[in-house]
Design a protein around this motif. Structure first.
Motif, PDB file in Angstrom:
ATOM      1  N   ARG A  57     -12.565  26.885  -9.416  1.00  0.00           N
ATOM      2  CA  ARG A  57     -12.936  25.470  -9.505  1.00  0.00           C
ATOM      3  C   ARG A  57     -12.049  24.694 -10.474  1.00  0.00           C
ATOM      4  O   ARG A  57     -12.313  23.533 -10.761  1.00  0.00           O
ATOM      5  CB  ARG A  57     -14.412  25.364  -9.923  1.00  0.00           C
ATOM      6  CG  ARG A  57     -15.358  25.980  -8.891  1.00  0.00           C
ATOM      7  CD  ARG A  57     -16.819  25.908  -9.296  1.00  0.00           C
ATOM      8  NE  ARG A  57     -17.680  26.452  -8.251  1.00  0.00           N
ATOM      9  CZ  ARG A  57     -19.001  26.560  -8.326  1.00  0.00           C
ATOM     10  NH1 ARG A  57     -19.629  26.128  -9.421  1.00  0.00           N
ATOM     11  NH2 ARG A  57     -19.704  27.071  -7.336  1.00  0.00           N
ATOM     12  N   ASN A  58     -11.025  25.344 -10.986  1.00  0.00           N
ATOM     13  CA  ASN A  58     -10.076  24.719 -11.911  1.00  0.00           C
ATOM     14  C   ASN A  58     -10.775  24.112 -13.124  1.00  0.00           C
ATOM     15  O   ASN A  58     -10.387  23.054 -13.632  1.00  0.00           O
ATOM     16  CB  ASN A  58      -9.244  23.645 -11.199  1.00  0.00           C
ATOM     17  CG  ASN A  58      -7.990  23.278 -11.982  1.00  0.00           C
ATOM     18  OD1 ASN A  58      -7.465  24.085 -12.757  1.00  0.00           O
ATOM     19  ND2 ASN A  58      -7.497  22.066 -11.787  1.00  0.00           N
ATOM     20  N   ASP A  59     -11.788  24.803 -13.625  1.00  0.00           N
ATOM     21  CA  ASP A  59     -12.523  24.304 -14.787  1.00  0.00           C
ATOM     22  C   ASP A  59     -11.641  24.225 -16.027  1.00  0.00           C
ATOM     23  O   ASP A  59     -11.914  23.431 -16.939  1.00  0.00           O
ATOM     24  CB  ASP A  59     -13.718  25.217 -15.083  1.00  0.00           C
ATOM     25  CG  ASP A  59     -14.826  25.083 -14.051  1.00  0.00           C
ATOM     26  OD1 ASP A  59     -14.856  24.061 -13.334  1.00  0.00           O
ATOM     27  OD2 ASP A  59     -15.668  25.997 -13.966  1.00  0.00           O
ATOM     28  N   TRP A  60     -10.609  25.059 -16.090  1.00  0.00           N
ATOM     29  CA  TRP A  60      -9.741  25.100 -17.262  1.00  0.00           C
ATOM     30  C   TRP A  60      -8.422  24.350 -17.049  1.00  0.00           C
ATOM     31  O   TRP A  60      -7.562  24.340 -17.926  1.00  0.00           O
ATOM     32  CB  TRP A  60      -9.455  26.555 -17.659  1.00  0.00           C
ATOM     33  CG  TRP A  60     -10.710  27.305 -18.025  1.00  0.00           C
ATOM     34  CD1 TRP A  60     -11.842  26.792 -18.571  1.00  0.00           C
ATOM     35  CD2 TRP A  60     -10.944  28.708 -17.852  1.00  0.00           C
ATOM     36  NE1 TRP A  60     -12.784  27.783 -18.768  1.00  0.00           N
ATOM     37  CE2 TRP A  60     -12.257  28.966 -18.345  1.00  0.00           C
ATOM     38  CE3 TRP A  60     -10.190  29.777 -17.355  1.00  0.00           C
ATOM     39  CZ2 TRP A  60     -12.819  30.250 -18.332  1.00  0.00           C
ATOM     40  CZ3 TRP A  60     -10.756  31.048 -17.354  1.00  0.00           C
ATOM     41  CH2 TRP A  60     -12.050  31.269 -17.832  1.00  0.00           C
ATOM     42  N   GLY A  61      -8.245  23.742 -15.866  1.00  0.00           N
ATOM     43  CA  GLY A  61      -7.069  22.918 -15.605  1.00  0.00           C
ATOM     44  C   GLY A  61      -5.768  23.690 -15.446  1.00  0.00           C
ATOM     45  O   GLY A  61      -4.687  23.106 -15.592  1.00  0.00           O
ATOM     46  N   ILE A  62      -5.834  24.983 -15.117  1.00  0.00           N
ATOM     47  CA  ILE A  62      -4.611  25.799 -15.023  1.00  0.00           C
ATOM     48  C   ILE A  62      -4.466  26.501 -13.679  1.00  0.00           C
ATOM     49  O   ILE A  62      -3.552  27.313 -13.492  1.00  0.00           O
ATOM     50  CB  ILE A  62      -4.576  26.861 -16.146  1.00  0.00           C
ATOM     51  CG1 ILE A  62      -5.800  27.775 -16.073  1.00  0.00           C
ATOM     52  CG2 ILE A  62      -4.478  26.189 -17.512  1.00  0.00           C
ATOM     53  CD1 ILE A  62      -5.756  28.943 -17.038  1.00  0.00           C
ATOM     54  N   THR A  63      -5.332  26.183 -12.730  1.00  0.00           N
ATOM     55  CA  THR A  63      -5.328  26.905 -11.463  1.00  0.00           C
ATOM     56  C   THR A  63      -4.157  26.496 -10.584  1.00  0.00           C
ATOM     57  O   THR A  63      -3.857  25.304 -10.429  1.00  0.00           O
ATOM     58  CB  THR A  63      -6.646  26.670 -10.715  1.00  0.00           C
ATOM     59  OG1 THR A  63      -7.725  27.113 -11.541  1.00  0.00           O
ATOM     60  CG2 THR A  63      -6.673  27.427  -9.395  1.00  0.00           C
ATOM     61  N   MET A  64      -3.506  27.511 -10.003  1.00  0.00           N
ATOM     62  CA  MET A  64      -2.436  27.310  -9.023  1.00  0.00           C
ATOM     63  C   MET A  64      -2.991  27.669  -7.649  1.00  0.00           C
ATOM     64  O   MET A  64      -3.263  28.841  -7.362  1.00  0.00           O
ATOM     65  CB  MET A  64      -1.220  28.186  -9.361  1.00  0.00           C
ATOM     66  CG  MET A  64      -0.580  27.859 -10.703  1.00  0.00           C
ATOM     67  SD  MET A  64       0.800  28.967 -11.132  1.00  0.00           S
ATOM     68  CE  MET A  64      -0.092  30.453 -11.641  1.00  0.00           C
TER      69      MET A  64
END
Length: 370
Positions: A57-64
């Motif tokens: 869910r890209n909660d940490w803003g680092i998902t690719m």
């Protein structure tokens, strides 16, 4: 950085999230050919860690995106590279959080690879060849043998899977403080979830008096009756907390919600230590007086190095320690995610990958992902 390289020729069926909705859908992608230092693993089971939900869910803003989660992987070796001497075809193996490190820094040389500045994870990382790593929500994995461990023969492959993350996360603080070799201490475990329930099992196996500290009075029977804890403290009960003051040598804090550490620190004896392994999305409250008037320490710890992971698996085999799990299937990962978000699982979901058919994927998705 690229999703694949020309060496990525093996077509694999898996399950991925493609946007911050975090919805997991079937996904066809490519993995690299087995190299001289690699083992190819047929994945049997993969645990669902709360990190998987955050990353999907890209909660940490680092998902690719697209992201194939999963770092609690067990399976069977299908192929070994020419430099690999410690694994053979057919071996029962596991892969945790680590996919690559620099191999040259002091941390890597001391088997603390989890603190290497060039650490890359099993998924949502960047491998040495520049490709994005894809995790265990898939039928097959190619892994460098230096980040693979044997699974003891007496360990069920499904219940052993979460040990590759949850297990080593709580084992490492025990090892760092020699609690795996020096029985008779009084230890506290804060939180009774995926991490906490394994910590209780380690504490009892290593010969300690274990107190579970929880906000939920309803968990007392589970803690004592099922997991074997010696005592239970409701952290919201001031009288119980007062009675527990200066009673514990060591506390392992597994809670991932914002809370104040002060009252918990008061449970420690003078010179006691609390190790934090939970990761709240907001800062802890840490008052100074419980620290300075008790000469207490607060430390952090994240997963473990490969030597620690191997030792942990061996001890789990010796003491017959596994995780309490609920099996699920790939088509129900999204429902499992929703339940994980509500802490509605005792205590870890594990995906039955091997006995699940490769899901059908429409042609547009196949072509866009290869």
């Amino acid at each position: 950085m690229a999703q694949t390289t020309p060496n990525h020729t093996q077509i694999v069926s898996g399950w991925a999230a493609h946007d911050p909705s975090g919805k997991i859908t079937p996904f066809i992608f490519k993995r690299r050919e087995n190299g001289i230092n690699d083992v190819t693993i047929k994945i049997l089971y993969c645990g669902i860690c709360h990190t998987d939900l955050h990353q999907a869910r890209n909660d940490w803003g680092i998902t690719m995106y697209p992201i194939v989660p999963g770092h609690e992987i067990t399976g069977l070796v299908m192929k070994v590279g020419s430099n690999v001497k410690n694994f053979s075809v057919g071996d029962r193996v596991g892969v945790g959080c680590l996919a690559a490190t620099c191999l040259e820094c002091d941390f890597c040389k001391e088997s603390q690879e989890n603190y290497c500045e060039d650490l890359q994870f099993t998924y949502n990382g960047v491998f040495w060849d520049g490709s994005i790593t894809y995790g265990g929500y898939s039928k097959m994995l190619v892994a460098d043998h230096r980040y693979v461990v044997h699974i003891p023969e007496n360990q069920p492959m499904d219940a052993a899977a979460p040990l590759l993350c949850a297990g080593v996360t709580v084992f490492t603080p025990f090892r760092d403080h020699d609690l795996h070799k020096t029985p008779g201490k009084k230890i506290g475990v804060v939180g009774l979830g995926g991490l906490g329930h394994v910590a209780v099992k380690f504490g009892k196996a290593f010969g300690h008096h274990v107190t579970v500290i929880s906000t939920s009075p309803s968990k007392e029977e589970e803690a004592k009756g099922h997991l074997g804890a010696d005592d239970f403290i409701v952290s919201a009960d001031d009288q119980q907390m007062q009675r527990g003051k200066r009673s514990l040598d060591f506390i392992l804090n597994t809670v991932s919600a914002k809370h104040c550490l002060g009252p918990l620190l008061e449970l420690l004896k003078v010179n006691g230590t609390m190790v934090v392994v939970g990761a709240p999305d907001q800062p802890f409250t840490l008052p100074s007086f419980p620290l300075i008037f008790g000469k207490r320490a607060v430390k952090g710890s994240v997963i473990g190095g490969m030597e620690e992971t191997r030792e942990m698996m061996e001890l789990c085999g010796k003491h017959n320690i596994t995780c309490d799990i609920e099996l699920t299937t790939p088509d129900k990962i999204n429902q499992a995610f929703d339940r994980v978000a509500k802490n509605d699982v005792r205590y870890r979901f594990v995906i039955d990958v091997a006995n699940s058919p490769a899901a059908a994927v429409d042609n547009d998705q196949i072509y866009s992902s290869l």
